[in-house]
Design a protein around this motif. Sequence first.
Motif, PDB file in Angstrom:
ATOM      1  N   VAL A  16       0.840  -1.185   0.000  1.00 17.45           N
ATOM      2  CA  VAL A  16       0.000   0.000   0.000  1.00 17.45           C
ATOM      3  C   VAL A  16       0.884   1.246   0.000  1.00 17.45           C
ATOM      4  CG1 VAL A  16      -1.780   1.261   1.259  1.00 17.45           C
ATOM      5  CG2 VAL A  16      -1.795  -1.225   1.255  1.00 17.45           C
ATOM      6  N   THR A  17       0.576   2.176  -0.898  1.00 17.90           N
ATOM      7  CA  THR A  17       1.237   3.475  -0.926  1.00 17.90           C
ATOM      8  C   THR A  17       0.155   4.546  -0.844  1.00 17.90           C
ATOM      9  OG1 THR A  17       1.204   3.639  -3.331  1.00 17.90           O
ATOM     10  CG2 THR A  17       3.112   2.540  -2.354  1.00 17.90           C
ATOM     11  N   MET A  18       0.533   5.800  -0.890  1.00 17.85           N
ATOM     12  CA  MET A  18      -0.429   6.892  -0.713  1.00 17.85           C
ATOM     13  C   MET A  18      -1.562   6.887  -1.740  1.00 17.85           C
ATOM     14  SD  MET A  18       0.024   8.685   1.944  1.00 17.85           S
ATOM     15  CE  MET A  18      -0.667  10.300   1.665  1.00 17.85           C
ATOM     16  N   MET A  19      -1.244   6.785  -3.003  1.00 16.42           N
ATOM     17  CA  MET A  19      -2.275   6.936  -4.032  1.00 16.42           C
ATOM     18  C   MET A  19      -2.575   5.661  -4.825  1.00 16.42           C
ATOM     19  SD  MET A  19      -3.396   9.879  -3.560  1.00 16.42           S
ATOM     20  CE  MET A  19      -4.473  10.089  -4.950  1.00 16.42           C
ATOM     21  N   VAL A  20      -1.771   4.630  -4.654  1.00 15.53           N
ATOM     22  CA  VAL A  20      -1.984   3.408  -5.425  1.00 15.53           C
ATOM     23  C   VAL A  20      -1.779   2.177  -4.554  1.00 15.53           C
ATOM     24  CG1 VAL A  20      -1.269   4.439  -7.628  1.00 15.53           C
ATOM     25  CG2 VAL A  20       0.414   3.278  -6.221  1.00 15.53           C
ATOM     26  N   ASN A  21      -2.395   1.096  -4.969  1.00 11.83           N
ATOM     27  CA  ASN A  21      -2.112  -0.224  -4.415  1.00 11.83           C
ATOM     28  C   ASN A  21      -1.226  -0.932  -5.424  1.00 11.83           C
ATOM     29  OD1 ASN A  21      -3.803   0.130  -2.185  1.00 11.83           O
ATOM     30  ND2 ASN A  21      -5.573  -0.607  -3.314  1.00 11.83           N
ATOM     31  N   ARG A  22      -0.138  -1.524  -4.961  1.00 14.08           N
ATOM     32  CA  ARG A  22       0.749  -2.276  -5.840  1.00 14.08           C
ATOM     33  C   ARG A  22       0.694  -3.731  -5.448  1.00 14.08           C
ATOM     34  NH1 ARG A  22       5.269   2.096  -5.808  1.00 14.08           N
ATOM     35  NH2 ARG A  22       4.515   3.339  -7.541  1.00 14.08           N
ATOM     36  N   TYR A  23       0.725  -4.576  -6.447  1.00 12.82           N
ATOM     37  CA  TYR A  23       0.659  -6.015  -6.236  1.00 12.82           C
ATOM     38  C   TYR A  23       1.825  -6.693  -6.945  1.00 12.82           C
ATOM     39  CZ  TYR A  23      -4.168  -4.925  -5.000  1.00 12.82           C
ATOM     40  OH  TYR A  23      -5.290  -4.390  -4.422  1.00 12.82           O
ATOM     41  N   ALA A  24       2.455  -7.636  -6.259  1.00 17.25           N
ATOM     42  CA  ALA A  24       3.489  -8.473  -6.865  1.00 17.25           C
ATOM     43  C   ALA A  24       2.947  -9.889  -6.927  1.00 17.25           C
ATOM     44  CB  ALA A  24       4.769  -8.435  -6.034  1.00 17.25           C
ATOM     45  N   ILE A  25       3.007 -10.489  -8.111  1.00 14.22           N
ATOM     46  CA  ILE A  25       2.521 -11.849  -8.305  1.00 14.22           C
ATOM     47  C   ILE A  25       3.730 -12.727  -8.595  1.00 14.22           C
ATOM     48  CG2 ILE A  25       1.080 -13.365  -9.699  1.00 14.22           C
ATOM     49  CD1 ILE A  25       0.149  -9.808  -9.716  1.00 14.22           C
ATOM     50  N   THR A  26       3.938 -13.740  -7.737  1.00 17.81           N
ATOM     51  CA  THR A  26       5.072 -14.644  -7.907  1.00 17.81           C
ATOM     52  C   THR A  26       4.585 -16.074  -8.029  1.00 17.81           C
ATOM     53  OG1 THR A  26       5.364 -14.795  -5.506  1.00 17.81           O
ATOM     54  CG2 THR A  26       6.744 -13.200  -6.669  1.00 17.81           C
ATOM     55  N   GLU A  27       5.301 -16.834  -8.817  1.00 14.32           N
ATOM     56  CA  GLU A  27       5.032 -18.259  -8.965  1.00 14.32           C
ATOM     57  C   GLU A  27       5.378 -18.959  -7.649  1.00 14.32           C
ATOM     58  OE1 GLU A  27       6.057 -21.569 -12.330  1.00 14.32           O
ATOM     59  OE2 GLU A  27       7.617 -20.136 -11.832  1.00 14.32           O
ATOM     60  N   ALA A  28       4.620 -19.983  -7.291  1.00 12.24           N
ATOM     61  CA  ALA A  28       4.924 -20.777  -6.100  1.00 12.24           C
ATOM     62  C   ALA A  28       5.814 -21.943  -6.510  1.00 12.24           C
ATOM     63  CB  ALA A  28       3.643 -21.297  -5.467  1.00 12.24           C
ATOM     64  N   ASN A  29       6.943 -22.089  -5.832  1.00 11.62           N
ATOM     65  CA  ASN A  29       7.803 -23.244  -6.064  1.00 11.62           C
ATOM     66  C   ASN A  29       7.169 -24.478  -5.433  1.00 11.62           C
ATOM     67  OD1 ASN A  29       9.900 -21.955  -7.478  1.00 11.62           O
ATOM     68  ND2 ASN A  29      10.816 -21.226  -5.565  1.00 11.62           N
ATOM     69  N   PRO A  30       7.570 -25.689  -5.858  1.00 10.89           N
ATOM     70  CA  PRO A  30       7.004 -26.909  -5.280  1.00 10.89           C
ATOM     71  C   PRO A  30       7.142 -26.991  -3.752  1.00 10.89           C
ATOM     72  CG  PRO A  30       8.203 -27.432  -7.276  1.00 10.89           C
ATOM     73  CD  PRO A  30       8.468 -25.977  -6.977  1.00 10.89           C
ATOM     74  N   ASP A  31       8.196 -26.386  -3.187  1.00  7.75           N
ATOM     75  CA  ASP A  31       8.391 -26.424  -1.738  1.00  7.75           C
ATOM     76  C   ASP A  31       7.619 -25.326  -1.002  1.00  7.75           C
ATOM     77  OD1 ASP A  31       9.821 -24.117  -2.296  1.00  7.75           O
ATOM     78  OD2 ASP A  31      11.722 -24.848  -1.467  1.00  7.75           O
ATOM     79  N   GLY A  32       6.861 -24.503  -1.745  1.00 11.47           N
ATOM     80  CA  GLY A  32       6.061 -23.435  -1.137  1.00 11.47           C
ATOM     81  C   GLY A  32       6.754 -22.095  -1.078  1.00 11.47           C
ATOM     82  N   SER A  33       8.025 -22.037  -1.456  1.00  8.54           N
ATOM     83  CA  SER A  33       8.742 -20.763  -1.450  1.00  8.54           C
ATOM     84  C   SER A  33       8.369 -19.950  -2.688  1.00  8.54           C
ATOM     85  CB  SER A  33      10.257 -21.004  -1.412  1.00  8.54           C
ATOM     86  OG  SER A  33      10.669 -21.672  -2.590  1.00  8.54           O
TER      87      SER A  33
END
Length: 189
Positions: A16-33
């Motif tokens: 969360v920032t002042m004027m925008v919401n930013r989202y990062a989408i990452t792939e899930a590795n088989p071990d959950g990392s």
Amino acid sequence: MSAQMHLPRFYVRQKVTMMVNRYAITEANPDGSDGRLMAIAQQKRMAFKEQVTFFRDEGRTQPVFSFAARQRMDLNAGYDVRDAEGGHLGSFRKDFGQSLLRSTFHLSAPGLEATGRERNQVVAILRRFVDLPFSFHFDFVDTQTGQVVMSSERQMSLRDRYTVTVPDPRIDFRLAASMAVGLDALLAR
């Protein structure tokens, strides 16, 4: 239209920032990392017509897909998801009437119609009256078979963090990521 892209599990993290919401989408590795960064999205707050563009990189130089509202300021607004070339990947919409007690969304993909609802009715009601970082989950089920085709699970934390599972290969990753970000962005309204 670009080729179908299925990703069975990924994470969405909001900053969360002042004027925008930013989202990062990452792939899930088989071990959950965390695996590779799949997309970065940015949503302007208080926009009259909702539009979110997803980029390949942190610098937001290469758009890869997006979703946009069909109409301005509509409680039942539909959102179209498009690839980088403008090809239609699918759509989703909030069902305002059914969402009064339990948030409900409809998701459409080629050959699939699904309905997503909050998993826990009690949490759904409490969330409307208490502003705490509740852990809540959505399950999307195929309207014809009743099978779960996508789940979004919010982790208990001060920042919004979701684990998204997509067992149905008919749901393109870009549509699933758009729906997951849409859930966060639209539930805040």
